[in-house]
Design a protein around this motif. Sequence first.
Motif, PDB file in Angstrom:
ATOM      1  N   SER A  22       1.709  -0.241   0.793  1.00 43.70           N
ATOM      2  CA  SER A  22       1.835   0.821  -0.060  1.00 43.70           C
ATOM      3  C   SER A  22       2.211   0.416  -1.517  1.00 43.70           C
ATOM      4  N   ARG A  23       1.634   1.773  -1.659  1.00 45.46           N
ATOM      5  CA  ARG A  23       1.691   2.147  -3.616  1.00 45.46           C
ATOM      6  C   ARG A  23       3.510   2.545  -3.484  1.00 45.46           C
ATOM      7  N   LYS A  24       3.971   3.066  -2.332  1.00 46.51           N
ATOM      8  CA  LYS A  24       5.423   3.491  -2.218  1.00 46.51           C
ATOM      9  C   LYS A  24       6.061   2.744  -2.245  1.00 46.51           C
ATOM     10  N   GLU A  99      -3.542   4.712  -0.614  1.00 43.96           N
ATOM     11  CA  GLU A  99      -2.585   4.598  -0.838  1.00 43.96           C
ATOM     12  C   GLU A  99      -2.089   2.546  -0.424  1.00 43.96           C
TER      13      GLU A  99
END
Length: 132
Positions: A22-24, A99
């Motif tokens: 994920s981007r996080k 995401e």
Amino acid sequence: MPTIFKVAWLLVENRRVLFARSRKEKERFYCVGGKIKEGEGKIAALYREVEEETSVRLHLCSVEKLHTFHGEADGHPGVPLEIICYKAGYIGQPVPSGEVAELAWFTTSDMRRTTEVGKQILRWLHDQRLID
């Protein structure tokens, strides 16, 4: 503690399984899929999550349950996690979407790059002789 319920698509090709970051997240990869929303069926959640994360559409008539995994939710100590994993045919080419920052093909040599439940999934796929 309430259990977190998730669904995941295990796309296995050339003895590797597709995982997503994920981007996080900076380093760790997860199975393609996600949480089941309240009032949502498992297959509907799977279809939605796969399309959101990979821009791929699943062939609903081909969805087949593979296995259910249990563990602790990543980043939530003590919170139980259940992931129901499926295989399914698809339309399109998987690309990072929504995401998801990156998709990668995993084997058991990539265990250090995933969560504890991700490791369980890789071991199970290896035991089934589906991945290296």
